[in-house]
Design a protein around this motif. Structure first.
Motif, short mmCIF file in Angstrom:
data_model
loop_
_atom_site.label_atom_id
_atom_site.label_comp_id
_atom_site.label_asym_id
_atom_site.label_seq_id
_atom_site.Cartn_x
_atom_site.Cartn_y
_atom_site.Cartn_z
N LEU A 1 20.97 24.35 61.61
CA LEU A 1 21.73 23.48 60.71
C LEU A 1 23.22 23.55 61.03
O LEU A 1 23.77 24.64 61.13
CB LEU A 1 21.52 23.89 59.25
CG LEU A 1 20.11 23.72 58.68
CD1 LEU A 1 20.03 24.30 57.28
CD2 LEU A 1 19.69 22.26 58.68
N THR A 2 23.83 22.40 61.19
CA THR A 2 25.27 22.37 61.39
C THR A 2 25.92 21.68 60.21
O THR A 2 25.38 20.71 59.67
CB THR A 2 25.63 21.63 62.70
OG1 THR A 2 25.04 20.33 62.66
CG2 THR A 2 25.14 22.38 63.91
N GLY A 3 27.03 22.21 59.79
CA GLY A 3 27.76 21.61 58.69
C GLY A 3 27.19 21.90 57.31
O GLY A 3 27.58 21.28 56.33
N ILE B 1 15.89 21.16 48.70
CA ILE B 1 17.32 21.35 48.46
C ILE B 1 18.15 20.66 49.54
O ILE B 1 19.13 19.97 49.24
CB ILE B 1 17.67 22.86 48.39
CG1 ILE B 1 17.04 23.49 47.14
CG2 ILE B 1 19.18 23.07 48.37
CD1 ILE B 1 17.08 25.01 47.14
N VAL B 2 17.77 20.83 50.80
CA VAL B 2 18.52 20.22 51.90
C VAL B 2 18.48 18.70 51.78
O VAL B 2 19.49 18.02 51.96
CB VAL B 2 17.98 20.69 53.28
CG1 VAL B 2 18.56 19.86 54.41
CG2 VAL B 2 18.29 22.16 53.48
N GLY C 1 21.02 15.08 52.04
CA GLY C 1 20.45 13.80 52.47
C GLY C 1 19.80 13.83 53.83
O GLY C 1 19.67 12.78 54.47
N VAL C 2 19.38 14.99 54.30
CA VAL C 2 18.71 15.09 55.61
C VAL C 2 17.42 15.89 55.47
O VAL C 2 17.25 16.68 54.55
CB VAL C 2 19.62 15.76 56.67
CG1 VAL C 2 20.83 14.92 56.97
CG2 VAL C 2 20.01 17.16 56.27
N GLN C 3 16.53 15.65 56.42
CA GLN C 3 15.30 16.42 56.50
C GLN C 3 15.58 17.73 57.23
O GLN C 3 16.38 17.76 58.17
CB GLN C 3 14.22 15.66 57.28
CG GLN C 3 13.74 14.41 56.62
CD GLN C 3 12.75 14.70 55.49
OE1 GLN C 3 12.43 15.83 55.18
NE2 GLN C 3 12.29 13.64 54.84
N LEU C 4 14.95 18.81 56.83
CA LEU C 4 15.07 20.08 57.53
C LEU C 4 14.27 19.96 58.82
O LEU C 4 13.06 19.78 58.78
CB LEU C 4 14.53 21.20 56.64
CG LEU C 4 14.83 22.63 57.02
CD1 LEU C 4 16.34 22.86 57.10
CD2 LEU C 4 14.23 23.58 56.03
N PRO C 5 14.94 20.03 59.99
CA PRO C 5 14.28 19.68 61.26
C PRO C 5 13.50 20.82 61.90
O PRO C 5 13.62 21.06 63.09
CB PRO C 5 15.47 19.30 62.13
CG PRO C 5 16.56 20.21 61.67
CD PRO C 5 16.34 20.35 60.18
N ILE C 6 12.67 21.53 61.16
CA ILE C 6 12.03 22.71 61.74
C ILE C 6 11.01 22.38 62.82
O ILE C 6 10.85 23.14 63.75
CB ILE C 6 11.35 23.58 60.67
CG1 ILE C 6 10.22 22.83 60.00
CG2 ILE C 6 12.34 24.12 59.68
CD1 ILE C 6 9.22 23.72 59.36
N ASP C 7 10.32 21.27 62.71
CA ASP C 7 9.27 20.99 63.68
C ASP C 7 9.75 20.19 64.88
O ASP C 7 9.07 20.12 65.88
CB ASP C 7 8.09 20.27 63.01
CG ASP C 7 8.53 19.07 62.20
OD1 ASP C 7 9.73 18.85 62.07
OD2 ASP C 7 7.65 18.36 61.69
N SER C 8 10.94 19.61 64.82
CA SER C 8 11.41 18.81 65.94
C SER C 8 12.63 19.41 66.62
O SER C 8 13.09 18.90 67.63
CB SER C 8 11.76 17.40 65.46
OG SER C 8 12.79 17.47 64.48
#
Length: 164
Positions: A38-40, A112-113, A118-125
């Motif tokens: 996660l950035t920002g 929460i993210v 307003g973004v999806q947590l990108p764990i799988d991609s």
């Protein structure tokens, strides 16, 4: 019997492996991993949001887990429930993430993210995958001719060239 079972597993090239987290999802919801992907986003603030309102459920999970463990061992009659309650409170105060199951932690973090940022947590991609040093050692032992994996969370290992 247990030792014989382990010897049979090793003979069949099976190695027991226990995750360092409570479950596999725990790897995708550690502060270290989230900082890597996660950035920002302030990960410390994210975890404050995650733990807000969870204390009672975590204490309950600790107590219920210990009671279940003692019941299976046949020592439930020796359990001091008052002392157990104190231990549960201390455990939650010291390290609440160690008690919260990864599935629940990851689901709440995703919510929460999404709500706050307003973004999806990108764990799988995301190209950075969580890693476990013990699993990497086991993978190198079992698959010596294949490339090993690296992660920003562990030391990078150069892949070996495959023989043709």
């Amino acid at each position: 019997m247990k030792i014989k079972s382990i010897k049979i597993q090793r003979f069949k090239r099976l190695e027991p492996f226990v995750t360092s987290e409570i479950d596999v999802e725990g790897y995708f919801s550690t502060p270290e991993y989230l900082r890597a992907i996660l950035t920002g986003i302030d990960v410390d603030e994210l975890f404050k949001d995650l733990l807000r309102g969870e204390e009672n459920d975590l204490i309950s999970a600790f107590v219920n887990g210990r009671i279940d463990f003692e019941r299976k061992r046949g020592t439930i009659g020796n359990l001091n429930h008052g002392a157990l309650s104190v231990q549960a409170k201390e455990a939650v105060d010291q390290n609440p993430l160690s008690i919260m199951k990864g599935k629940r932690r990851l689901a709440k973090l995703r919510r929460i993210v999404k709500e706050k940022h307003g973004v999806q947590l990108p764990i799988d991609s995301h190209p950075n995958k969580p890693s476990d040093a013990n699993l990497e050692i086991l993978a190198k032992k079992l698959f010596p001719k294949q490339a090993t994996f690296s992660s920003p969370l562990t030391k990078k290992i150069k892949p070996k060239k495959l023989k043709k």
